[in-house]
Design a protein around this motif. Structure first.
Motif, mmCIF file in Angstrom:
data_model
loop_
_atom_site.group_PDB
_atom_site.id
_atom_site.type_symbol
_atom_site.label_atom_id
_atom_site.label_comp_id
_atom_site.label_asym_id
_atom_site.label_seq_id
_atom_site.Cartn_x
_atom_site.Cartn_y
_atom_site.Cartn_z
ATOM 1 N N THR A 4 0.833 -1.210 0.000
ATOM 2 C CA THR A 4 0.000 0.000 0.000
ATOM 3 C C THR A 4 0.867 1.258 0.000
ATOM 4 O O THR A 4 1.932 1.296 0.615
ATOM 5 C CB THR A 4 -0.915 0.026 1.234
ATOM 6 O OG1 THR A 4 -0.108 -0.102 2.417
ATOM 7 C CG2 THR A 4 -1.909 -1.125 1.197
ATOM 8 N N ASP A 5 0.389 2.298 -0.692
ATOM 9 C CA ASP A 5 1.142 3.549 -0.696
ATOM 10 C C ASP A 5 0.540 4.545 0.302
ATOM 11 O O ASP A 5 -0.480 4.265 0.958
ATOM 12 C CB ASP A 5 1.232 4.144 -2.100
ATOM 13 C CG ASP A 5 -0.094 4.701 -2.608
ATOM 14 O OD1 ASP A 5 -1.077 4.739 -1.835
ATOM 15 O OD2 ASP A 5 -0.140 5.110 -3.783
ATOM 16 N N ASP A 6 1.142 5.694 0.422
ATOM 17 C CA ASP A 6 0.751 6.667 1.450
ATOM 18 C C ASP A 6 -0.695 7.127 1.292
ATOM 19 O O ASP A 6 -1.416 7.301 2.284
ATOM 20 C CB ASP A 6 1.688 7.884 1.401
ATOM 21 C CG ASP A 6 3.103 7.542 1.822
ATOM 22 O OD1 ASP A 6 3.275 6.492 2.472
ATOM 23 O OD2 ASP A 6 4.028 8.310 1.490
ATOM 24 N N GLU A 7 -1.138 7.368 0.045
ATOM 25 C CA GLU A 7 -2.486 7.881 -0.181
ATOM 26 C C GLU A 7 -3.539 6.888 0.296
ATOM 27 O O GLU A 7 -4.547 7.278 0.892
ATOM 28 C CB GLU A 7 -2.692 8.175 -1.674
ATOM 29 C CG GLU A 7 -1.848 9.318 -2.207
ATOM 30 C CD GLU A 7 -2.136 10.625 -1.482
ATOM 31 O OE1 GLU A 7 -3.327 10.916 -1.243
ATOM 32 O OE2 GLU A 7 -1.172 11.339 -1.135
ATOM 33 N N GLN A 10 -3.021 4.523 2.574
ATOM 34 C CA GLN A 10 -2.894 4.397 4.029
ATOM 35 C C GLN A 10 -3.636 5.524 4.758
ATOM 36 O O GLN A 10 -4.199 5.314 5.843
ATOM 37 C CB GLN A 10 -1.417 4.388 4.419
ATOM 38 C CG GLN A 10 -0.690 3.109 3.990
ATOM 39 C CD GLN A 10 0.812 3.185 4.187
ATOM 40 O OE1 GLN A 10 1.321 4.123 4.812
ATOM 41 N NE2 GLN A 10 1.531 2.210 3.644
ATOM 42 N N LYS A 11 -3.676 6.713 4.162
ATOM 43 C CA LYS A 11 -4.399 7.826 4.765
ATOM 44 C C LYS A 11 -5.896 7.538 4.862
ATOM 45 O O LYS A 11 -6.598 8.111 5.702
ATOM 46 C CB LYS A 11 -4.175 9.100 3.951
ATOM 47 C CG LYS A 11 -2.760 9.654 4.037
ATOM 48 C CD LYS A 11 -2.601 10.865 3.131
ATOM 49 C CE LYS A 11 -1.165 11.382 3.154
ATOM 50 N NZ LYS A 11 -0.984 12.540 2.223
ATOM 51 N N ASP A 28 -3.965 -0.288 5.312
ATOM 52 C CA ASP A 28 -2.532 -0.525 5.484
ATOM 53 C C ASP A 28 -2.186 -1.924 4.988
ATOM 54 O O ASP A 28 -3.066 -2.737 4.651
ATOM 55 C CB ASP A 28 -2.150 -0.398 6.958
ATOM 56 C CG ASP A 28 -2.359 1.013 7.493
ATOM 57 O OD1 ASP A 28 -1.784 1.936 6.908
ATOM 58 O OD2 ASP A 28 -3.104 1.167 8.489
ATOM 59 N N CYS A 88 6.102 -7.040 2.705
ATOM 60 C CA CYS A 88 6.484 -5.861 3.503
ATOM 61 C C CYS A 88 7.963 -5.866 3.875
ATOM 62 O O CYS A 88 8.638 -4.839 3.776
ATOM 63 C CB CYS A 88 5.644 -5.795 4.779
ATOM 64 S SG CYS A 88 3.883 -5.616 4.469
#
Length: 566
Positions: A236-239, A241-242, A246, A550
């Motif tokens: 998963t990327d940051d966007e 995860q926001k 996750d 991960c």
């Protein structure tokens, strides 16, 4: 000698008899020229005429080139045949020089014989150039040609007429709308229904102007199904995860459908030979399926289902990252046949491709005895070196083995067993039946028959890699293991059709390999059930997924070492 002639029969059957006839015409012309020179050697006028006749083989090759090769990429398979025609011109240059001709003629004769036999052994595949035809015409020609020459037609019970009828409307629509991408999609979907890893579709059109049904969207995550049936997010990327998703988050729905239902219904068929392999990676492919947006439901930290909208972020990269981690493609960065110690007692040998690095040696070994003395000596030395370092057990890594010839693995197996058993038969397909023309065996020396081994394989282990998985799994001291089964594609590729305007090229198997029962080796039937499944299925649970996606660990390799040390 029986094996040699059996090989010739196999290669001719797997190739294109039309081109063998053209080769025969050139060789017969060369023989006639030799006879005429013998009769006319004392007559200057006739020798002049003979020199002109030496251009006939070249004329034959020019005609052949214009019919079959021009406007295509098929030149290489016919090089040896064309060189014979060039040899006739060499003779023409020294035809009036008796001494020069006496020297040149035997050399040309030997080279003609060698090139002729080489052309038969390396028979040009069934190459068809339909690039001058329309979409519908070339698609119809492809279906007819594969119906005639696809070597597993009967084994997989393929009805090419029904498949053509199923996809012809899409082809006609593409032709009417002048949509090359839609035409390519139709051909891919047609071919993928055969579920053969040796069938490849190569497309050549502007992907920016047409969105293929096989195109991949980028939503900032990938997904993998665990042994429990749960589907979790990975990479998963940051966007993403926001939004609360996750690595390890359980995904429940994709675009409103239960996630496994969506994976079964919405993921395009990518033609995997073994259905269990396709099912294992279906969630990975699903993570690329959708439109400009996709609704994703997941379980939050409190176990409650939440739904968010993900947006397409452009060119896909997350799928590739996840797929590479899952298949451990990076292990192929190691040199082929390289070895090392993984622990004080565990050795490691990687087989990335079934080749000794010398093409002529591979061909000679594969088709003469089926084994390779060079490879056997090399493996013997490497295994003895590992033993000197304390090796008591061994991991053989076949994952992502790209294939090649069987000879290296045959040589390795001969060191790992003291038995003699059937490896494969090269066969021909005649009237829907399979006949072996040349049989090959593994004759063990037993030098390392007491060595405990795990052979790691996966869905990207194909062709010669498939055969390596099969041979090693037969040894009592070897356990074939993996999260997925080998690819399930064991026949020789030899067919190639180029379709309208070179937009699409299709390659497929025409060479037959058989097992001891006279059935096609390795390839599943139409039920897509693996005929060489792993003996031990490596578990894929939550912890394993976290290690793979991960932490970047080689979870399968760590599992193999622990398995051997029990």
């Amino acid at each position: 000698m029986d094996t040699f002639w059996g090989l010739i029969r196999h290669n001719i059957a797997a190739g294109n008899m039309t081109h063998i006839v053209w080769l025969g015409a050139i060789i017969v012309t060369m023989l006639i020229l030799a006879v005429l020179h013998h009769r006319w050697r004392f007559y200057d006028q006739k020798l002049k005429k003979w020199q002109e006749l030496c251009a006939i083989p070249l004329l034959i090759t020019i005609i052949h080139y214009c019919i079959y090769v021009r406007d295509s990429d098929f030149l290489k398979p016919y090089t040896s045949m064309y060189l014979i025609a060039v040899l006739a011109l060499v003779l023409a240059m020294c035809g009036r020089d008796r001494k020069g001709y006496r020297i040149a003629a035997p050399i040309v004769g030997v080279m003609t014989a060698f090139l002729g036999v080489w052309c038969c052994i390396m028979t040009p595949g069934i190459t068809r150039n339909f690039s001058g035809k329309s979409y519908t015409e070339s698609f119809h020609a492809l279906a007819q040609e594969m119906d005639r020459s696809y070597v597993l037609k009967e084994w997989k019970e393929v009805d090419f007429s029904a498949l053509e009828a199923k996809y012809m409307p899409m082809v006609k629509e593409a032709e009417q709308d002048k949509e090359p991408g839609k035409f390519a999609d139709a051909v891919e979907m047609f071919c993928y229904e055969l579920h053969d890893g040796h069938i490849s579709v190569h497309c050549n059109f502007d992907t920016d102007k047409y969105e293929s049904v096989f195109g991949m969207h980028e939503y900032g995550l990938a997904m993998i199904e665990l042994d429990s049936g749960e589907v979790i997010a990975v990479c998963t990327d940051d966007e993403v995860q926001k939004l609360g998703i996750d690595d390890g988050t359980v995904i429940t729905r994709w675009n409103g459908k239960p996630v496994l239902q969506a994976a079964a219904e919405d993921v395009p068929d990518h033609g995997e030979s073994v259905k269990a392999n396709a099912d294992r990676v279906a969630a990975l492919y699903l993570s690329t399926v959708g439109g400009d947006t996709v609704e994703v439901s997941f379980l939050d930290e409190n176990g409650k289902e939440q739904t968010v909208t993900l947006h397409d972020m452009g060119e896909n990269h997350t799928f590739c990252e996840a797929y590479d981690a899952f298949t451990q493609i990076q292990k192929t960065d190691q040199p082929n046949f390289s070895t090392k110690m993984l622990s004080d007692k565990c050795g490691y040998l990687t087989l990335n491709v079934q080749s000794t690095g010398n093409g002529l040696r591979d061909i000679f070994s594969e088709f003469s005895s089926g084994s390779c003395k060079w490879a056997k000596d090399m493996f013997r030395k490497k295994l003895n070196d590992l033993k000197k370092q304390g090796m008591e057990y061994l991991v053989i890594d076949l994952r992502c083995n790209m294939g090649g010839c069987d000879a290296p693995t045959t040589a390795l197996c001969e060191l790992l067993t003291d038995d003699k058993w059937y490896a494969q038969g090269l066969g021909i397909r005649k009237n829907g039946e399979y006949i072996s023309t040349a049989d090959y065996y593994i004759s063990g020396t037993g030098e390392f028959a007491d060595l405990k081994i795990v052979a790691l394989t996966n869905l990207e282990c194909i062709s010669g890699g498939d055969a390596a998985s099969l041979y090693l799994s037969r040894l009592p001291n070897v356990t074939l293991a993996g999260i997925t089964d080998p690819n399930g594609s064991g026949q020789y590729t030899g067919g190639c059709c180029v379709l309208s305007d070179k937009l699409v090229g299709v390659t497929y198997p025409t060479g037959l390999t058989l097992d001891e029962d006279g059935e096609p080796k390795i390839d599943p039937r139409g039920d897509r059930v693996s005929r060489n499944a792993v003996e031990v299925r490596i578990p894929l649970d939550y912890d394993a997924a976290m290690k793979i996606f991960c932490d970047g660990q080689d979870y399968e390799l760590d599992w193999a070492v622990q398995y051997l040390s029990r």
